[in-house]
Design a protein around this motif. Structure first.
Motif, PDB file in Angstrom:
ATOM      1  N   LYS A   3       0.816  -1.222   0.000  1.00  0.00           N
ATOM      2  CA  LYS A   3       0.000   0.000   0.000  1.00  0.00           C
ATOM      3  C   LYS A   3       0.849   1.270   0.000  1.00  0.00           C
ATOM      4  N   PRO A   4       1.883   1.386   0.858  1.00  0.00           N
ATOM      5  CA  PRO A   4       2.696   2.605   0.815  1.00  0.00           C
ATOM      6  C   PRO A   4       3.372   2.818  -0.554  1.00  0.00           C
ATOM      7  N   GLU A   5       3.787   1.735  -1.194  1.00  0.00           N
ATOM      8  CA  GLU A   5       4.395   1.863  -2.519  1.00  0.00           C
ATOM      9  C   GLU A   5       3.360   2.322  -3.542  1.00  0.00           C
ATOM     10  N   ALA A   6       2.142   1.787  -3.431  1.00  0.00           N
ATOM     11  CA  ALA A   6       1.068   2.212  -4.327  1.00  0.00           C
ATOM     12  C   ALA A   6       0.746   3.685  -4.094  1.00  0.00           C
ATOM     13  N   ASP A   7       0.720   4.103  -2.830  1.00  0.00           N
ATOM     14  CA  ASP A   7       0.467   5.509  -2.503  1.00  0.00           C
ATOM     15  C   ASP A   7       1.556   6.413  -3.081  1.00  0.00           C
ATOM     16  N   ALA A   8       2.801   5.958  -3.022  1.00  0.00           N
ATOM     17  CA  ALA A   8       3.910   6.741  -3.578  1.00  0.00           C
ATOM     18  C   ALA A   8       3.755   6.871  -5.092  1.00  0.00           C
ATOM     19  N   LYS A   9       3.342   5.782  -5.742  1.00  0.00           N
ATOM     20  CA  LYS A   9       3.130   5.827  -7.199  1.00  0.00           C
ATOM     21  C   LYS A   9       1.996   6.789  -7.534  1.00  0.00           C
ATOM     22  N   ARG A  10       0.928   6.767  -6.724  1.00  0.00           N
ATOM     23  CA  ARG A  10      -0.207   7.668  -6.960  1.00  0.00           C
ATOM     24  C   ARG A  10       0.246   9.122  -6.762  1.00  0.00           C
ATOM     25  N   ALA A  11       1.024   9.383  -5.722  1.00  0.00           N
ATOM     26  CA  ALA A  11       1.525  10.737  -5.469  1.00  0.00           C
ATOM     27  C   ALA A  11       2.385  11.213  -6.642  1.00  0.00           C
ATOM     28  N   GLU A  12       3.164  10.294  -7.188  1.00  0.00           N
ATOM     29  CA  GLU A  12       4.030  10.592  -8.333  1.00  0.00           C
ATOM     30  C   GLU A  12       3.204  11.063  -9.538  1.00  0.00           C
TER      31      GLU A  12
END
Length: 168
Positions: free
Chosen positions: A85-94
């Motif tokens: 989830k944190p990696e997915a959130d980082a991708k979304r923020a990107e």
């Protein structure tokens, strides 16, 4: 489902960019306030939540697929999905940074203020609520319509090519 999210995100982008034509000359420098307004517009129009749904759909789909075929992996699968989830959130923020920059280049700051004000207004909020439901309905008819239209156009293409002496 992922196509649905991407279609929703694309429609959201199209809806905000289809606002009245925005006069722009040479690309001015993007100020932090301009960029913040662009991000807020992207969030208010549902683009951010559409991107969030990609992780949700990934999670549900993986649990369904792996959980059905390898039920003994459920505990580890759930832990790994949660850890991602944190990696997915980082991708979304990107991608939100990129989307915000695109909006800021396409729509001037003054117009973005008006767009944000609209989407914060009661009518803008009602529009967003209706848009979500409308997109769901549009998607249901879009896929068969797309296939039917493609088939129709190919049939017409074949007919016209035959008229010109070509066998298809």
């Amino acid at each position: 489902m992922i196509r649905h999210s991407l279609a929703s995100a694309a429609l959201g982008l199209a809806l905000i960019l289809s606002a009245p034509a925005f006069a722009q000359t040479a690309a001015p420098a993007i100020t932090p306030s301009h960029l913040q307004l662009a991000r807020e517009a992207a969030e208010l129009t549902g683009i951010s939540s559409s991107l969030e749904s990609i992780y949700t759909e990934f999670s549900e789909r993986t649990k369904q697929l792996v959980g059905t075929t390898r039920p003994e992996l459920k505990k580890d699968m759930d832990a790994v999905i949660d850890a991602l989830k944190p990696e997915a959130d980082a991708k979304r923020a990107e991608i939100m940074v990129t989307a915000s920059e695109i909006f800021a280049r396409k729509i001037n700051e003054a117009d973005l203020k008006e767009v944000v004000a609209f989407f914060k207004s009661p009518v803008g909020q009602r529009y967003n609520a209706a848009r979500t439901k409308a997109i769901d309905e549009i998607y249901v008819v879009l896929e068969p319509w797309s296939i039917n239209t493609s088939n129709f156009l190919f049939d017409r293409f074949t007919q016209e090519m035959r008229k010109r002496g070509h066998q298809m």
